[in-house]
Motif scaffolding. Structure first.
Motif, PDB file in Angstrom:
ATOM      1  N   MET A   1      73.502 -30.411  20.641  1.00 28.64           N
ATOM      2  CA  MET A   1      73.088 -29.564  19.496  1.00 28.64           C
ATOM      3  C   MET A   1      74.012 -28.331  19.435  1.00 28.64           C
ATOM      4  O   MET A   1      74.025 -27.633  20.493  1.00 28.64           O
ATOM      5  N   LEU A  11      72.407 -14.021  14.790  1.00 25.79           N
ATOM      6  CA  LEU A  11      72.352 -13.625  16.267  1.00 25.79           C
ATOM      7  C   LEU A  11      73.315 -12.495  16.485  1.00 25.79           C
ATOM      8  O   LEU A  11      73.050 -11.756  17.166  1.00 25.79           O
ATOM      9  N   LEU A  97      71.786 -13.436  30.059  1.00 22.04           N
ATOM     10  CA  LEU A  97      71.708 -14.250  28.964  1.00 22.04           C
ATOM     11  C   LEU A  97      72.812 -15.261  29.019  1.00 22.04           C
ATOM     12  O   LEU A  97      72.309 -16.692  28.599  1.00 22.04           O
ATOM     13  N   VAL A 101      70.177 -18.460  29.308  1.00 25.97           N
ATOM     14  CA  VAL A 101      69.839 -18.817  28.077  1.00 25.97           C
ATOM     15  C   VAL A 101      70.958 -19.563  27.351  1.00 25.97           C
ATOM     16  O   VAL A 101      72.235 -18.954  27.615  1.00 25.97           O
ATOM     17  N   GLY A 255      82.287 -23.276  28.888  1.00 29.09           N
ATOM     18  CA  GLY A 255      81.601 -24.069  29.619  1.00 29.09           C
ATOM     19  C   GLY A 255      81.082 -23.791  31.142  1.00 29.09           C
ATOM     20  O   GLY A 255      80.075 -24.011  31.785  1.00 29.09           O
ATOM     21  N   SER A 258      79.151 -19.647  32.924  1.00 30.07           N
ATOM     22  CA  SER A 258      77.916 -19.298  33.456  1.00 30.07           C
ATOM     23  C   SER A 258      77.986 -19.627  35.221  1.00 30.07           C
ATOM     24  O   SER A 258      77.155 -19.237  35.678  1.00 30.07           O
TER      25      SER A 258
ATOM     26  N   LYS B  11      79.050 -32.962  37.379  1.00 31.75           N
ATOM     27  CA  LYS B  11      79.149 -31.469  37.500  1.00 31.75           C
ATOM     28  C   LYS B  11      79.737 -31.046  38.882  1.00 31.75           C
ATOM     29  O   LYS B  11      79.095 -31.526  39.907  1.00 31.75           O
ATOM     30  N   TYR B  13      81.231 -28.083  41.148  1.00 28.09           N
ATOM     31  CA  TYR B  13      81.250 -26.668  41.243  1.00 28.09           C
ATOM     32  C   TYR B  13      82.463 -26.421  42.243  1.00 28.09           C
ATOM     33  O   TYR B  13      82.457 -27.117  43.183  1.00 28.09           O
ATOM     34  N   ARG B  14      83.219 -25.451  42.057  1.00 32.10           N
ATOM     35  CA  ARG B  14      84.265 -25.116  42.622  1.00 32.10           C
ATOM     36  C   ARG B  14      83.747 -23.943  43.980  1.00 32.10           C
ATOM     37  O   ARG B  14      83.541 -22.909  43.265  1.00 32.10           O
ATOM     38  N   THR B  70      69.267 -28.060  29.449  1.00 34.01           N
ATOM     39  CA  THR B  70      69.047 -26.843  28.718  1.00 34.01           C
ATOM     40  C   THR B  70      70.187 -26.365  28.011  1.00 34.01           C
ATOM     41  O   THR B  70      70.271 -25.651  26.919  1.00 34.01           O
ATOM     42  N   GLY B  71      71.544 -26.368  28.569  1.00 37.20           N
ATOM     43  CA  GLY B  71      72.594 -26.224  27.927  1.00 37.20           C
ATOM     44  C   GLY B  71      73.274 -24.876  28.461  1.00 37.20           C
ATOM     45  O   GLY B  71      74.129 -24.196  27.777  1.00 37.20           O
ATOM     46  N   THR B  72      72.774 -24.455  29.576  1.00 35.10           N
ATOM     47  CA  THR B  72      73.314 -23.085  30.167  1.00 35.10           C
ATOM     48  C   THR B  72      74.636 -23.206  31.078  1.00 35.10           C
ATOM     49  O   THR B  72      75.105 -22.449  31.149  1.00 35.10           O
ATOM     50  N   THR B  73      74.900 -24.393  31.191  1.00 34.60           N
ATOM     51  CA  THR B  73      76.019 -24.958  31.905  1.00 34.60           C
ATOM     52  C   THR B  73      76.649 -26.011  31.316  1.00 34.60           C
ATOM     53  O   THR B  73      76.048 -27.101  30.932  1.00 34.60           O
ATOM     54  N   ALA B  74      77.920 -26.159  31.387  1.00 31.21           N
ATOM     55  CA  ALA B  74      78.384 -27.696  30.860  1.00 31.21           C
ATOM     56  C   ALA B  74      78.911 -28.432  31.967  1.00 31.21           C
ATOM     57  O   ALA B  74      79.259 -28.040  32.691  1.00 31.21           O
ATOM     58  N   THR B  82      71.131 -33.571  23.350  1.00 32.17           N
ATOM     59  CA  THR B  82      69.810 -33.273  23.128  1.00 32.17           C
ATOM     60  C   THR B  82      69.575 -33.239  21.474  1.00 32.17           C
ATOM     61  O   THR B  82      70.424 -32.675  20.919  1.00 32.17           O
ATOM     62  N   ARG B  85      65.195 -28.623  19.188  1.00 27.38           N
ATOM     63  CA  ARG B  85      65.102 -27.298  19.799  1.00 27.38           C
ATOM     64  C   ARG B  85      64.774 -27.475  21.238  1.00 27.38           C
ATOM     65  O   ARG B  85      63.826 -28.033  21.447  1.00 27.38           O
ATOM     66  N   VAL B  86      65.467 -27.019  22.193  1.00 29.01           N
ATOM     67  CA  VAL B  86      65.053 -27.148  23.755  1.00 29.01           C
ATOM     68  C   VAL B  86      64.750 -25.777  24.088  1.00 29.01           C
ATOM     69  O   VAL B  86      65.410 -24.751  24.038  1.00 29.01           O
ATOM     70  N   GLU B  91      63.592 -19.775  33.596  1.00 27.20           N
ATOM     71  CA  GLU B  91      63.558 -18.365  33.723  1.00 27.20           C
ATOM     72  C   GLU B  91      62.693 -17.764  32.632  1.00 27.20           C
ATOM     73  O   GLU B  91      63.256 -17.657  31.616  1.00 27.20           O
ATOM     74  N   ALA B  94      64.069 -14.628  30.330  1.00 31.40           N
ATOM     75  CA  ALA B  94      65.481 -14.299  30.886  1.00 31.40           C
ATOM     76  C   ALA B  94      66.436 -13.548  29.965  1.00 31.40           C
ATOM     77  O   ALA B  94      66.980 -12.655  30.363  1.00 31.40           O
ATOM     78  N   GLY B  95      66.023 -13.551  28.597  1.00 39.72           N
ATOM     79  CA  GLY B  95      66.818 -12.880  27.739  1.00 39.72           C
ATOM     80  C   GLY B  95      66.500 -11.593  27.166  1.00 39.72           C
ATOM     81  O   GLY B  95      66.858 -10.879  26.591  1.00 39.72           O
ATOM     82  N   THR B 112      67.924 -16.099  19.523  1.00 40.14           N
ATOM     83  CA  THR B 112      68.882 -16.995  20.287  1.00 40.14           C
ATOM     84  C   THR B 112      68.396 -18.329  20.388  1.00 40.14           C
ATOM     85  O   THR B 112      69.238 -19.369  20.579  1.00 40.14           O
TER      86      THR B 112
END
Lengths: 261, 386
Positions: A1, A11, A97, A101, A255, A258, B11, B13-14, B70-74, B82, B85-86, B91, B94-95, B112
């Motif tokens: 999405m 925004l 953010l 978010v 990507g 974050s 995923k 992480y380095r 949630t989409g906060t990390t790729a 998804t 609306r997620v 948190e 958070a914003g 947002t």
């Protein structure tokens, strides 16, 4: 999405307003600072360069016209300097953010630049009003402000994205900026006339896109000579190049941003 | 169509050693990081109107999975899809920005989430009412108590008809009353046929709330299916590992100490020794890090005095590799100089530089030492009188 363009623009507007409000929230004079800051800088520089040092401007014999020349160069510089400085830390300051978010991160440098450009617009409006008050006429050359502001916004945004993205992985970008800004400032004919640059350093002055940007502003506001076709094309290419480079960096890092903030 | 689709999602992480790692890697084009696989080739299809539970040990990849949804990390590779609306309750608030009022923060959060201004305005009264903040809504958030903050966070996050709700068990908002309101609202979403992704250590909750579940173990899917079955399998595993010698003390999923045995020189298990006798401590550990690991062993008296520490890197001893990635090492004291007292071992596994502890096992294999004669002190030191 993926969020639609309309959502993003909405925004972006919210973020810009939020940034503007945030800068003046709780401050006594609110948005008035936008005017006070450049005017104070102008008075300071005018005093120093008319009373203490005299660079000898051919186009500006009186203190008043010297001040106009200075101001026309100083305004875009202030906006550029402020945008880039703030962009450097914008991702870290808004780590909340980015990390927590789902958020189109490019809007952060975007809103920083836009909020700073809106300060520039206010200051320009004040300046144009003063010019009108003095001469009682408005010149058509003011239309050159449009491409000037556009090129500045695009270029600053690109540089802002580059700086913001780099700072995530290399936190000492501040050290580079601390040296780079004085260099750029003195490499740009803001407090000295372009013609006073010695011939053998003219290439350096010409290679600096800000030289032409300042020239464009002076042409628009004060009816000075336009920088010429080649410099304007060069300025446009640098602006566009900055933007493309900044965007490319962001695309590659968005990507994982974050994970590092 | 499924509400959430994860296709071979990985995923990594380095993990950089020091801040210069990234720069060195860029300039020298060599690897200066250790990859940490938070999630490996994970696939799942979560249908509409499903409540999906995520269970597993700490460090299993649960949070990473929720963040990806949630989409906060790729993802490093693979795709996450998804629909709709997620809303994330991971948190709350958070914003939010502390300088702005509650009302301003509602509108910003709405933006947002991609909610239009009109819709945000329309929902505003409900949010304020649900959060019980009518008196304070035009005050800056920095003046709010933590309870007020979380209430507003919950009310805002759930206000705009999310299609997928991502929840952590740590969801604790305000007093009992408000807590109940939150739980009711979540159940309301469930009944309304929305998707919920729920992560918890509470097996009872997962069984109660979820239809489907996945058990993650070190970034991999161990089991998936109906929630009740997955919970059973995971509970079996938990009981088994608790029964073994494994203590809770894993700092890092890079290593786990599988077994520790204290014996005499002949290999017989013992816990009582005489001064001057020999003892052996055999440790078997599983290492997942690629580099040469280090095993450190300390003998500690029951009053906390550290009698001696030895580690394999310092002694240039290479751990013996058994099958299945398990390494073993035996520390032998052929003549124990310790005098009477109660002692125990502490065992640690670290990286080769001994900077990062993977696992620390405190107070294991306690033993008693007795000595004859009238020596006094900690150890019998070899000495002569002239």
């Amino acid at each position: 999405m993926s969020t639609s363009l309309r959502d993003r623009l909405f925004l972006l507007r919210e973020l810009t307003l939020r940034d503007l409000k945030l800068r003046y929230i709780g401050s006594l004079m609110g948005l008035f600072w936008t005017v006070v800051h450049p005017v104070f800088m102008l008075l300071l520089y005018t005093f120093v360069f008319s009373q203490v040092i005299r660079p000898g401007w051919p186009q500006a014999q009186t203190v008043g016209s010297f001040a106009s020349y200075l101001f026309a160069g100083l305004l875009p510089w202030i906006q550029f300097h402020e945008s880039i400085t703030r962009c450097a830390t914008v991702f870290i300051e808004n780590g909340n953010l980015i990390k927590k978010v789902k958020f189109p991160v490019e809007l952060l440098p975007g809103s920083t630049v836009l909020s700073s450009v809106s300060s520039l617009l206010v200051a320009l409006a004040v300046f144009v009003a003063i010019l009108f008050f003095n001469s009682g006429a408005v010149s058509l050359s003011l239309l050159w402000l449009l491409p000037a502001i556009l090129l500045q916004t695009v270029g600053t945004l690109g540089a802002g994205l580059l700086v913001a993205g780099t700072n995530i992985f290399m936190r000492d970008i501040h050290q580079f900026l601390a040296m780079g800004f004085p260099f750029l400032f003195w490499a740009t004919p803001i407090v000295y006339p372009p013609a006073s640059v010695p011939i053998r350093y003219q290439w350096l002055s010409g290679a600096n896109p800000l030289t032409h940007l300042v020239g464009l502003y002076r042409a628009a506001l004060l009816g000075a000579d336009l920088p010429g076709i080649a410099p304007l094309v060069y300025l446009s290419l640098v602006s566009a190049g900055m933007f493309i480079a900044g965007w490319a960096l962001l695309r590659r890092t968005r990507g994982i941003l974050s994970d590092y903030v | 169509m499924n509400a959430i689709e994860l296709d071979r999602v990985t995923k990594v992480y380095r993990v950089y050693q020091g801040s210069r790692g990234i720069l060195k890697e860029l300039l020298l084009r060599r690897q200066y990081h250790r990859p940490f696989w938070a999630l490996k080739e994970f696939s799942a299809r979560i249908g509409r109107a499903t409540t999906f539970g995520v269970i597993g040990d700490n460090g299993a990849g649960k949070s990473t999975l929720l963040k990806l949804i949630t989409g906060t990390t790729a993802p490093t590779s693979g795709t996450v899809r998804t629909s709709g609306r997620v809303a994330s309750l991971l948190e709350l608030g958070a914003g939010f920005h502390p300088e702005f009022t509650g009302r301003e923060n509602i509108h910003f959060t709405a933006a947002t989430l991609g909610v239009s201004r009109q819709e945000a305005r329309a929902r505003e009264p409900q949010i304020i009412e649900f959060a019980e903040l009518s008196e304070f809504i035009d005050q800056p958030i920095k003046t709010y108590s933590s309870g007020m903050y979380l209430r507003l966070g919950f009310a805002t996050a759930t206000a705009f008809d999310p299609d997928v709700l991502v929840i952590d068990e740590a969801l604790a908002v305000g007093d009992q009353n408000f807590q109940k309101k939150c739980v009711d609202r979540i159940h309301h979403f469930k009944d309304a046929g929305r998707n919920i992704v729920f992560c918890s250590h509470n097996m009872y909750q997962v069984r109660q709330l979820c239809d489907q579940a996945v058990w993650l173990h070190r970034g991999e899917c161990r089991a998936t299916g109906p929630a009740a079955e997955v919970v059973e399998q995971y509970s079996d595993f938990q009981r088994e590992s608790r029964a073994g010698t494994r203590p809770a003390g894993t700092l890092h999923p890079f290593s786990s100490i599988e077994s520790v045995a204290l014996t005499d020189l002949a290999g017989q298990p013992r816990s009582q020794f005489l001064t001057g006798e020999g003892l052996k401590l055999t440790v078997r550990a599983r290492f997942r890090a690629a580099s040469q690991p280090n095993l450190g062993i300390a003998i500690i008296r029951n009053d906390g005095v550290v009698c001696y520490c030895a580690n394999t890197v310092e002694d240039q001893f290479h751990l013996k590799e058994e099958k299945n990635g398990i390494c073993s090492a035996t520390l032998e004291f052929s003549q124990l100089p310790l005098l009477s007292g109660r002692y125990h071992f502490s065992i640690a596994t670290t990286d080769e530089r001994r900077l990062q502890a993977y696992e620390i096992m405190d107070s294991t294999c306690s033993f008693i030492v007795r000595h004859s004669g009238s020596d006094y002190g900690l150890v019998r030191l070899a000495h002569t009188w002239k």
